[in-house]
Design an enzyme around this catalytic site. Structure first.
Site, short mmCIF file in Angstrom:
data_model
loop_
_atom_site.label_atom_id
_atom_site.label_comp_id
_atom_site.label_asym_id
_atom_site.label_seq_id
_atom_site.Cartn_x
_atom_site.Cartn_y
_atom_site.Cartn_z
N GLY A 188 9.38 38.89 14.28
CA GLY A 188 9.27 38.01 15.42
C GLY A 188 7.92 37.32 15.48
O GLY A 188 7.09 37.43 14.57
N ALA A 189 7.68 36.60 16.56
CA ALA A 189 6.41 35.90 16.77
C ALA A 189 5.84 36.37 18.10
O ALA A 189 6.36 36.03 19.16
CB ALA A 189 6.62 34.39 16.78
N GLU A 202 -1.37 39.51 17.03
CA GLU A 202 -2.49 40.01 16.23
C GLU A 202 -2.55 41.53 16.18
O GLU A 202 -3.64 42.12 16.19
CB GLU A 202 -3.82 39.45 16.77
CG GLU A 202 -3.89 37.94 16.82
CD GLU A 202 -3.73 37.28 15.45
OE1 GLU A 202 -4.19 37.86 14.46
OE2 GLU A 202 -3.12 36.20 15.39
N LYS A 249 11.49 35.03 9.04
CA LYS A 249 10.65 34.78 10.22
C LYS A 249 11.20 33.52 10.86
O LYS A 249 10.96 32.41 10.35
CB LYS A 249 9.18 34.61 9.81
CG LYS A 249 8.24 34.55 11.01
CD LYS A 249 6.80 34.61 10.57
CE LYS A 249 5.85 34.52 11.78
NZ LYS A 249 5.91 35.70 12.65
N ASP A 281 2.07 33.80 7.00
CA ASP A 281 2.77 35.06 7.21
C ASP A 281 4.08 35.09 6.42
O ASP A 281 4.43 36.12 5.82
CB ASP A 281 3.07 35.27 8.70
CG ASP A 281 1.83 35.58 9.51
OD1 ASP A 281 0.76 35.77 8.90
OD2 ASP A 281 1.93 35.63 10.74
N SER A 286 4.16 29.42 14.38
CA SER A 286 3.20 28.39 14.79
C SER A 286 1.84 28.77 14.22
O SER A 286 1.68 29.81 13.60
CB SER A 286 3.17 28.27 16.32
OG SER A 286 2.99 29.54 16.92
#
Length: 228
Positions: A117-118, A13, A38, A55, A42
């Site tokens: 990335g995540a 975030e 990406k 996203d 999730s």
């Protein structure tokens, strides 16, 4: 040869997708063939029977809608936890091979690929893969997105230390300081940029104001991506 940038956050975030979309929009507007990838997401939602990663859609639209959203994000899961945990909740597993192989269509179709990335660098993407591992495999310079709030300096330094320890050959292009929330009364908003520039040992590329859609300085993202 296709060049690229790996967009990493100091945490979740912090506005990685926002910054990635802004970069993609600038490159596309300059006439570049932009790929956006990406590897896993999730916290997705179901729409018309399909699992949608918002996203990924945002990146795809900013890049001029190249290829398909399935190729932007091949692995999508519903639960708002890490991809491997979200996959487990669905009786599935993250495909470790696909995390890497999913880049191939973009290398073939693009001049520059933006990989998002995540979470942070040490957030898990698969059972055996963290974001930093994928970044090291791809070799694209890191663009670190830090939230402009109290703690930005510590979070940025920790991210840089992690990158240098886990992937010492991976270039770090620099930091984008993004004000993801208003943070009224946070005195660090006025000093974080100076502190990052003085202490982090990598360039402070730009700042982005809350709700803003422009970088504080002009950046040649294509040249930056070629510095690997």
């Amino acid at each position: 040869m296709t060049c690229g940038l790996f967009i990493a956050g100091t945490s979740t975030e912090v506005g990685k997708t926002r910054i990635g979309a802004m970069i993609a929009r600038e490159l596309f507007g300059a006439g570049r063939r932009v790929g956006v990838y990406k590897p896993a997401a999730s916290g997705c939602r179901i729409e018309a029977g399909r699992v949608v990663a918002d996203d990924a859609v945002r990146l795809w639209e900013a890049a001029g809608r190249p290829l398909t959203t399935d190729e932007v994000c091949p692995q999508r899961f519903l639960a708002p936890v890490s991809p491997p945990r979200a996959a487990t909740a669905e009786g599935r597993r993250v495909d470790e091979r696909l995390l890497r192989a999913g880049l191939a269509p973009w290398l073939a179709a693009s001049e520059i690929v933006l990989v998002e990335g995540a979470g942070g660098l040490m957030s898990p993407l698969g059972d055996a893969t963290y974001n930093i591992d994928l970044a090291a495999d791809f070799g694209f310079p890191l663009v670190i997105v830090a939230a402009n709030e109290l703690g930005a300096v510590n979070h940025s330094l920790q991210t840089i230390v992690t990158a240098r320890a886990r992937a010492p050959r991976l270039p770090i292009a620099g930091i984008v300081l993004n004000q993801a929330a208003l943070r009224e009364g946070d005195a660090s908003l006025a000093t974080n940029a100076d502190d990052l520039a003085e202490r982090c040992g990598v360039p402070l590329l730009a700042t982005v104001a809350h709700g803003g859609e422009q970088f504080s300085s002009t950046i040649d993202w294509f040249a930056l991506a070629g510095d690997s």
